[in-house]
Every structure is written in structure tokens, then in C-alpha cells.
Design an enzyme around this catalytic site. Structure first.
Site, PDB file in Angstrom:
ATOM      1  N   HIS A   1       5.094  -0.240  -5.136  1.00 42.04           N
ATOM      2  CA  HIS A   1       6.225  -1.150  -5.067  1.00 42.04           C
ATOM      3  C   HIS A   1       6.991  -1.106  -6.382  1.00 42.04           C
ATOM      4  O   HIS A   1       6.391  -1.200  -7.452  1.00 42.04           O
ATOM      5  CB  HIS A   1       5.760  -2.591  -4.796  1.00 42.04           C
ATOM      6  CG  HIS A   1       5.125  -2.759  -3.456  1.00 42.04           C
ATOM      7  ND1 HIS A   1       4.376  -3.863  -3.120  1.00 42.04           N
ATOM      8  CD2 HIS A   1       5.109  -1.972  -2.361  1.00 42.04           C
ATOM      9  CE1 HIS A   1       3.939  -3.744  -1.868  1.00 42.04           C
ATOM     10  NE2 HIS A   1       4.367  -2.601  -1.409  1.00 42.04           N
TER      11      HIS A   1
ATOM     12  N   ASP B   1       7.803   1.865   2.386  1.00 43.14           N
ATOM     13  CA  ASP B   1       8.966   2.130   1.522  1.00 43.14           C
ATOM     14  C   ASP B   1      10.201   1.353   1.964  1.00 43.14           C
ATOM     15  O   ASP B   1      11.332   1.791   1.749  1.00 43.14           O
ATOM     16  CB  ASP B   1       9.286   3.639   1.497  1.00 43.14           C
ATOM     17  CG  ASP B   1       8.067   4.487   1.208  1.00 43.14           C
ATOM     18  OD1 ASP B   1       7.368   4.182   0.223  1.00 43.14           O
ATOM     19  OD2 ASP B   1       7.799   5.437   1.969  1.00 43.14           O
TER      20      ASP B   1
END
Length: 458
Positions: free
Chosen positions: A68, A40
Site C-alpha cells: 500500500h 492495487d
């Protein structure tokens, strides 16, 4: 023993002298983008920037447990299996053999992004024939295993329940099925599929598997998949040794989630460090070029597991809300804490980053002071290395360096010199601690510092 003189080699006992060719320099090298924390970090944004002039963008490991997010012209695209570079209509996207593919997830993801404006992805996507397939029963087993861990140990691993672990288990047990099996002889595939399904039914009697229904679904997917499938090894070999090309590799997950080097057992099931590029694509090590480590300006983690710099207070809540820290794949709230440079330095030891991309710097804009973890202690004794044992990591005390905040917005900054002096100091402190040379970008403008700062929240 061999004796080499000039370009000739003599082999004792064989009585032969043969000419040697000079080592061939790689014509093209791959540029790699990897997460340096627990995921992340904003890898999709970095890949999207670098993919603007890439010819090929590759995924080398993981599955649709990764997520993503890329925002283009105010449109938010979420990618799980498709490489983020698929937005570049001039580039080929490649899913390598190290990726495990859930076919319903792949085509559902493509359809959702198609509705947002993703066009022509089928003409730009290639999939390795050696990639393993995640089946619906793998996902069901993932959920059962999590329930069992909770009942037996009172703590699960916090998986995404996408079937990634069970699919890699099938791969390691050598009873998994690959893309080449599905698109070849379906009768032979069906026989193997039934054997594999029975294997899991024997292991998990409560498992509910509709074998015939899934086979019908897979037969349809086989026809959709066939035009996309290629010999992945030959594909990469041609790309690396043919005409000049810019080849980008997009890592999924992150270094501290690596099956070998991460905070085991709270890790993923693949190698998401630089070695996974070679095994997951069939790329020789000498063809690996720049390796960018993506680092969030603070630290986050989804799910359970040790987190030495975690902030269970108002500052942690501030980072969570300002950073909009929710998992792309699961929607789970991310735990937040100060930047842990011991952890990032360890990731650098494994990956050999040539530069760091620092993301979400602007989330720190409102803080009057910022702490950075610079050392671990156990029972008042310094810990020389990042520990392998998670019981040790759970009990470390962190030594912090406190730096002044800048208390002003950096959201519109597009060059390093425009950053507040305190923000520049923060960046240089990270660079000095890690000793990572290189160059960086903010937007598309080169920075003079060796550390990359990539556009933040926007």
C-alpha cells in the site's frame, strides 16, 4: 427444543426455568476496507483518509506480499506489513493472527519509513501472539515452487516469492511456528524450528538453508518483538467492548485473489474477503459494521490469470502509463483493461459492501468514450454467474456498455457537483448496476451520490 416467552426459557425434560438476558448490542463495530478487484485499487489511500480519526487500525490477513502506498506532504510511504494507519500518531496499529509475518521484512520496512519521517511506530504497534511467522526458507521454497510450476506446466502462479503460500501451508499442516513460540521459550522454539526446516529440506533437496544463522537472527528479533506482542483476542475484545472507539480494518490483496472466492489457482493464500476479518482478528460477525469496497475506475491485474476485459492495445498502454501501474511490492507492470462490473458485482455478493470507493477516475480524463463490462457470454450464451472454473473465464466474451468520456481534467475536483456531467453519469451507472447504497467522500467532503469517489492520482 426450546420455548421462549418474554425473558424466560423453559427446557423440556430438565424442569427448569431460567432468565435470559437481552442480547447485548456491540458497543463498537469495525469499519472494513476491502479490495473489490484483483488488488492495487488504492486501499491505502482510503485507509489513510479514514484513519485520520481512527483509534485503532488493523491488518487481518496476508503478509508482505501486499503493498500500500500513501503520500503525505509529498513524501511517499510504502507499507507491506505495517497497517497504513500507522501514520496516524494518535492511533494504535494492530497486526492480527491471520497475518503471516516475515520479521526481517517487518523491521526493514519500519526502518525505511522511519528515514522518511515515520516516528514512534514501536509505541503504536501491537502484534497478535497467534500470528504465524514467515521464515527465510519459506521464501526460498516459494521461488523453487514457481520454478517447478514453470517446468512442469509451462506456467507459474506469478507469486511475489515472499514465502506467503509456504507459510500458510505450514499453518494448515500444523507444523508452523507462531509469534508466541518465538517470544516464549527460545530453546523450545529452536527445536521446533529445526524440525520444520528439516521438513522442507526433505521435500526440496536443492533448498539452501543456513539454520544456525537464521536462528541467531531470530533470537535478536525475538527481543525486538517482545514489547510489541499482545494477546490478540483479548486486545480486540477490550477494544470492541470498552469505551467508544473507531476501529478500522485494512484488507490486503482483494476479493478476486481470495483463496476460496478468487480466480483459483491464481490467487493468494488467505481469505481477503470480509470473512477474513473475523478469523484474522478474532472479531465476532455481529461486530462488523461498514464494509467499503475499493474499486479502481478501470481494472488492473498483476501477473498471470484470466482477465476478460484486458486491453492489449494503445488504450491499455495509456491506462498503464497515466495510472503509473506498477506493483508496489514487485515493481511488475500491471495489466490494464476496462472496468468489469460482473467481477465487482460478484465481489459485492461475497462481501456485502455498504459503499464503494471509486479511485483513479482522473486516469480516464483523456478518453472520448469509456466502456464498461456488463455481461459475460460463452458460445453466444449468457453466463448467469461469475464462473468458478478459470478455463471458462478465459474463454468468455464480454458485453460492454459504452459511455461518453469527459475529455477534461478532474484532478482538482473536490466535490461531486464539480465533476463533468459525463463523469457523474459514469459514477451513477456503476452505482445503479451494483445497487450499493451508502455515502462517499472526495477528499473529506461528503458526496450526495451513494458511491464514494476518493481523490485520484495526487
Amino acid at each position: 427444543l426450546f420455548t421462549q416467552r418474554s425473558t424466560k426459557e423453559y427446557t423440556p425434560g430438565l424442569g427448569s426455568v431460567k432468565s435470559l438476558r437481552a442480547p447485548k448490542e456491540p458497543r463498537n463495530k469495525v469499519t472494513v476496507v476491502l479490495g473489490a478487484q484483483w488488488g492495487d485499487e488504492g486501499k491505502g489511500k482510503v485507509v489513510d483518509l479514514l484513519a485520520m480519526d481512527a483509534d485503532i487500525v488493523c491488518r487481518c490477513q496476508g503478509g508482505n506480499n501486499a503493498g500500500h502506498t500513501v503520500v503525505v506532504d509529498s513524501v511517499e510511504y510504502d507499507f507491506h506489513l505495517l497497517p497504513s494507519g500507522v501514520l496516524n500518531q494518535k492511533a494504535l496499529s494492530f497486526i492480527g493472527n491471520g497475518v503471516v509475518i516475515h520479521l526481517p521484512g517487518l523491521f526493514d520496512e519500519a526502518q525505511k519509513n522511519l528515514q522518511k519521517g515515520l516516528q514512534g511506530w514501536e509505541e503504536r504497534l501491537k502484534i497478535s501472539d497467534r500470528a504465524h511467522i514467515v521464515f527465510n526458507f519459506h521464501q526460498a521454497v516459494d521461488g523453487i515452487q514457481e520454478q517447478q510450476r514453470q517446468l512442469q506446466a509451462g506456467k507459474n502462479l506469478g507469486t511475489t516469492k515472499k514465502g506467503i503460500g509456504p507459510a500458510y501451508s505450514s499453518k494448515a499442516a500444523r507444523n508452523g511456528l507462531r509469534v508466541c513460540d518465538l517470544v516464549s521459550n527460545f530453546s523450545a522454539f529452536e527445536e521446533k524450528f529445526r524440525v520444520l526446516a528439516k521438513h522442507f529440506l526433505d521435500m526440496y533437496p536443492s533448498l539452501n538453508v543456513d539454520i544456525d544463522s537464521e536462528l541467531q537472527q531470530l533470537k535478536v528479533y525475538a527481543e525486538k518483538l517482545r514489547p510489541l506482542v499482545t494477546d490478540g483476542v483479548y486486545f480486540m475484545h477490550k477494544a470492541l467492548n470498552g469505551p467508544s472507539k473507531k476501529i478500522l480494518v485494512e484488507g490486503a490483496n482483494a476479493a478476486l485473489l481470495d483463496i476460496d472466492f478468487g480466480t483459483y489457482p491464481f490467487v493468494t493464500s488467505s481469505n481477503c474477503t470480509v470473512g477474513g476479518v473475523c478469523t484474522g482478528l478474532g472479531v465476532p460477525p455481529s461486530y462488523v459494521g461498514q464494509v467499503y469496497g475499493v474499486v479502481k475506475a478501470y481494472t488492473t491485474r498483476v501477473g498471470v490469470g484470466a482477465f476478460p476485459t484486458e486491453l492489449d492495445n494503445d488504450i491499455g498502454s495509456l491506462l498503464q502509463s497515466r495510472g503509473r501501474e506498477f506493483g508496489v511490492t514487485t515493481g511488475r507492470r500491471r495489466r490494464c483493461g476496462w472496468l468489469d462490473l460482473i467481477l465487482v458485482r460478484y465481489a459485492h455478493m461475497v462481501n456485502g459492501f455498504t459503499a464503494i470507493a471509486l479511485t483513479k477516475l482522473d486516469i480516464l480524463d483523456t478518453l472520448s468514450e469509456i466502456k464498461v463490462g456488463v455481461a459475460y457470454f460463452v458460445d453466444s450464451e449468457p453466463l448467469p454467474n461469475f464462473p468458478a472454473n478459470m478455463d471458462v473465464l478465459t474463454h468468455v466474451t464480454v458485453k460492454y456498455e459504452t459511455l461518453p468520456g469527459w475529455c477534461c481534467s478532474t484532478e482538482d475536483v473536490r466535490c461531486f457537483e464539480e465533476l463533468p456531467p459525463q463523469a457523474q453519469k459514469y459514477i451513477r451507472f456503476i452505482e445503479d448496476f451494483l445497487q450499493v447504497p451508502g455515502y462517499g467522500l472526495i477528499g473529506q467532503v461528503p458526496l450526495k451520490t451513494g458511491l464514494a469517489v476518493v481523490d485520484q492520482r495526487s
